[in-house]
Design an enzyme around this catalytic site. Structure first.
Site, PDB file in Angstrom:
ATOM      1  N   LYS A 280       0.843  -1.200   0.000  1.00 46.60           N
ATOM      2  CA  LYS A 280       0.000   0.000   0.000  1.00 46.60           C
ATOM      3  C   LYS A 280       0.875   1.245   0.000  1.00 46.60           C
ATOM      4  O   LYS A 280       2.035   1.201   0.387  1.00 46.60           O
ATOM      5  CB  LYS A 280      -0.879   0.025   1.268  1.00 46.60           C
ATOM      6  CG  LYS A 280      -1.983  -1.008   1.304  1.00 46.60           C
ATOM      7  CD  LYS A 280      -2.770  -0.885   2.602  1.00 46.60           C
ATOM      8  CE  LYS A 280      -3.812  -1.979   2.724  1.00 46.60           C
ATOM      9  NZ  LYS A 280      -4.929  -1.851   1.776  1.00 46.60           N
ATOM     10  N   ARG A 354     -10.212 -11.746   1.961  1.00 48.40           N
ATOM     11  CA  ARG A 354     -11.128 -12.770   1.452  1.00 48.40           C
ATOM     12  C   ARG A 354     -10.483 -14.147   1.463  1.00 48.40           C
ATOM     13  O   ARG A 354     -11.162 -15.164   1.505  1.00 48.40           O
ATOM     14  CB  ARG A 354     -11.608 -12.381   0.055  1.00 48.40           C
ATOM     15  CG  ARG A 354     -10.518 -12.275  -0.965  1.00 48.40           C
ATOM     16  CD  ARG A 354     -10.948 -11.497  -2.191  1.00 48.40           C
ATOM     17  NE  ARG A 354     -11.087 -10.067  -1.914  1.00 48.40           N
ATOM     18  CZ  ARG A 354     -11.528  -9.166  -2.805  1.00 48.40           C
ATOM     19  NH1 ARG A 354     -11.884  -9.561  -4.019  1.00 48.40           N
ATOM     20  NH2 ARG A 354     -11.616  -7.905  -2.494  1.00 48.40           N
TER      21      ARG A 354
HETATM   22  N1  BES Z   1      -8.020  -4.092   4.479  1.00 47.38           N
HETATM   23  C1  BES Z   1      -8.232  -3.620   3.160  1.00 47.38           C
HETATM   24  C2  BES Z   1      -9.550  -2.869   2.986  1.00 47.38           C
HETATM   25  C3  BES Z   1      -9.722  -1.608   3.769  1.00 47.38           C
HETATM   26  C4  BES Z   1      -9.522  -0.375   3.178  1.00 47.38           C
HETATM   27  C5  BES Z   1     -10.164  -1.633   5.087  1.00 47.38           C
HETATM   28  C6  BES Z   1      -9.696   0.781   3.904  1.00 47.38           C
HETATM   29  C7  BES Z   1     -10.340  -0.473   5.818  1.00 47.38           C
HETATM   30  C8  BES Z   1     -10.115   0.739   5.224  1.00 47.38           C
HETATM   31  C9  BES Z   1      -8.235  -4.787   2.194  1.00 47.38           C
HETATM   32  O1  BES Z   1      -7.428  -5.855   2.547  1.00 47.38           O
HETATM   33  C10 BES Z   1      -7.755  -4.293   0.872  1.00 47.38           C
HETATM   34  O2  BES Z   1      -6.633  -3.877   0.798  1.00 47.38           O
HETATM   35  N2  BES Z   1      -8.620  -4.356  -0.119  1.00 47.38           N
HETATM   36  C11 BES Z   1      -8.280  -3.942  -1.436  1.00 47.38           C
HETATM   37  C12 BES Z   1      -8.871  -4.950  -2.411  1.00 47.38           C
HETATM   38  C13 BES Z   1      -8.382  -4.811  -3.813  1.00 47.38           C
HETATM   39  C14 BES Z   1      -6.903  -5.082  -3.901  1.00 47.38           C
HETATM   40  C15 BES Z   1      -9.145  -5.781  -4.670  1.00 47.38           C
HETATM   41  C16 BES Z   1      -8.890  -2.555  -1.666  1.00 47.38           C
HETATM   42  O3  BES Z   1      -9.956  -2.249  -1.129  1.00 47.38           O
HETATM   43  O4  BES Z   1      -8.250  -1.755  -2.358  1.00 47.38           O
HETATM   44 MN    MN Z   2      -5.451  -5.619   1.892  1.00 46.01          MN
END
Ligand code: BES
Ligand code: MN
Ligand code: ZN
Length: 503
Positions: A280, A354
């Site tokens: 990230k 997931r």
């Molecule tokens: N933990 C994150 C989602 C999240 C984002 C939780 C902001 C709380 C606040 C999750 O694991 C994630 O990174 N999801 C990605 C999915 C994508 C790569 C398909 C996302 O939301 O960008």
């Molecule tokens: Mn994630």
């Protein structure tokens, strides 16, 4: 914090007195009148001068300057005199009493009491007083906390049908216990990831269960692999902190009963989500300590059931891992098996939630639940869709979803029933495995739900709560400060109680 029912008069020895008022009754409010009289007419004069009308969420604060024992008097507008209004107003009372360095607080409820309103009052005062001050030192440490709250009811005789005064004390203590469980969830979410990692998270769950004589089984990394939870293993392998899988079981006291229902709850427990190799960006990465909020709800549920003692079998499960970039980390392009047997092609290592949930849901479905509910801070896309205060709810059972919406309304938590749009499944087709774990960017929260649905086996009554937004607050809410909110537990508990009451 001690919370009890009791009388509250102007000559009572409380640091702060909070009087809940409604717009309709303010003009003739006899509690306001009694305090006004003791204050020589100063209170009514202030109301008039400020043109205060007891509007929802409004407050009028007053310093009696020695005329009565209280150092501060608050008048709080409750809007509608329902559970949500009472909970919010009581939370504001204890939050402000903390800010005013009060030790003792009295709260006078607005209208005729009922069990539901008294419980909401207990929830509110205990939620509003919450602070996460564990890591503050010196001047930053809060100087004092409200230690005792007295809740006063307007009328000795309840107007609500069927409510017995004797039940109010128990409703109040239930509310305080429920809020204690929510506050525990907040503590877990706020805990920094160098302190709370899968091993210590599991240990905290275990010690809670031990204290309440709840069964708790913890699988370490070896056992996770031996049992075939390949996806949980894959996500966890990039971290020095090995994953854990936790299964807690509450069984009602007394002899086994035929036809007793079974509720199974599963949570995403990423103690930190860096994104892994698909790392990230730096801005906001620290907030990803909240990525175990779903799992924290599983633990909070166990804390609450030991107080509520529902006539239900309740299983609370979570999969804990840390998603880190490393020479040993899982990669885009990998293909991993799963507990279910399906093979999964890894596309983006940041869609890790997931994967750990897939294995946990497969395990949970084998318990043959009457209702299966998962909570996960799953997608940023859900926040894009619904904003940061509302959860996205998905289900394969519309009647169940409707019941959950009702529970959320009673709990005062915001959720929205989202569709599992079948056409979006196509984007998860893989050339080399049974499925990919991500698809198109558009509809990202729905695709997350569709992926999870592949792993619930034969379960016909499943709810998925995408709590990415409401689990962690960027500004203070009506019920608590910034940070972990404990969102979801109040709804879950109301749903659980209605499920236990069903024949
Ligand atoms: N933990 C994150 C989602 C999240 C984002 C939780 C902001 C709380 C606040 C999750 O694991 C994630 O990174 N999801 C990605 C999915 C994508 C790569 C398909 C996302 O939301 O960008
Ligand atoms: Mn994630
Ligand atoms: Zn995540």
């Amino acid at each position: 914090m001690k919370v009890q029912l009791g009388p509250v008069a102007a000559n009572g020895a409380f640091d702060v007195v909070a009087i809940l008022c409604t717009e309709d009754s303010l003009a003739k409010d006899d509690v306001v009148n009694a305090f006004d009289k003791a204050l020589g007419g100063a209170l009514r004069a202030l109301i008039k001068q400020e043109e205060w009308t007891a509007k929802k969420d409004s407050q009028l604060a007053f310093s009696p300057a020695g005329k009565i024992p209280a150092k501060r008097v608050y008048l709080l507008g409750v809007g509608k005199d329902d559970a949500v209004g009472v909970r919010n107003a009581c939370a504001r009372a204890s939050k402000n009493a903390n800010a005013d360095k009060a030790k003792t607080l009295a709260v006078v409820l607005a209208g005729a009491p009922s069990d539901a309103l008294v419980r909401a009052a207990g929830e509110g005062v205990a939620l509003g007083a919450y602070r996460f001050a564990k890591y503050l030192t010196g001047d930053r440490k809060p100087k004092s906390n409200v230690a005792s709250v007295t809740v006063a009811l307007r009328e000795a005789k309840p107007a609500a049908k069927g409510a017995k005064p004797a039940s109010f004390a128990s409703a109040l203590s239930k509310g305080v216990a429920v809020a204690g469980a929510v506050n525990m969830v907040r503590d877990l979410v706020n805990e920094p990831p160098n302190e709370l990692y899968p091993e210590t998270f599991a240990a905290r769950a275990k010690s809670l269960c031990d204290a309440h004589k709840i069964k708790c089984v913890v699988w370490d990394h070896k056992k996770i692999q031996a049992e075939g939870m390949k996806l949980l293993h894959a996500v966890g392998r990039g971290s020095r902190h090995e994953p854990r899988f936790v299964h807690m079981t509450y069984t009602p006291k007394g002899p086994a009963k035929k036809g007793r229902k079974k509720l199974v709850v599963v949570g995403k427990g990423l103690t930190f989500d860096s994104g892994g190799l698909c790392i990230k960006q730096a801005a906001g990465m620290g907030d990803m300590k909240c990525d175990m909020a779903g799992a924290a709800l599983s633990v909070g549920l166990m804390a609450a059931v030991s107080a509520l003692e529902p006539d239900l079998e309740v299983h609370a499960i979570f999969a804990a891992a840390e998603n880190m970039p490393d020479g040993n980390a899982y990669r885009p392009g990998d293909i991993w098996g799963s507990l279910d047997g399906k093979s999964v092609e890894i596309i983006n290592t940041d869609a890790e939630g997931r994967l750990v949930l897939a294995d946990a849901l497969t395990y949970a479905a084998k318990l043959e639940p009457d209702v299966l509910i998962d909570h996960a801070t799953l997608t940023g896309a859900c926040m894009i869709a619904l904003g940061s205060a509302t959860a996205g709810m998905y289900s394969n059972d519309d009647a169940l979803a409707a019941k959950y919406v009702k529970s959320a309304k009673e709990a005062g938590e915001s959720l929205w029933h989202m569709p599992l749009i079948e056409d979006l499944r196509d984007s998860m087709k893989s050339d080399c495995a049974d499925l990919k774990h991500t698809g198109d960017r558009y509809g990202g929260s729905i695709i997350g739900g569709l992926f999870l649905r592949e792993f619930i086996g034969k379960c016909k009554h499943w709810i998925h709560m995408d709590i990415a937004g409401p689990a962690f607050a960027e500004r203070p809410t009506a019920l608590g400060p910034k940070g972990g909110t404990g969102y979801g537990l109040l709804t879950l508990l109301r749903f659980m109680e209605s499920m236990a009451a069903e024949k």
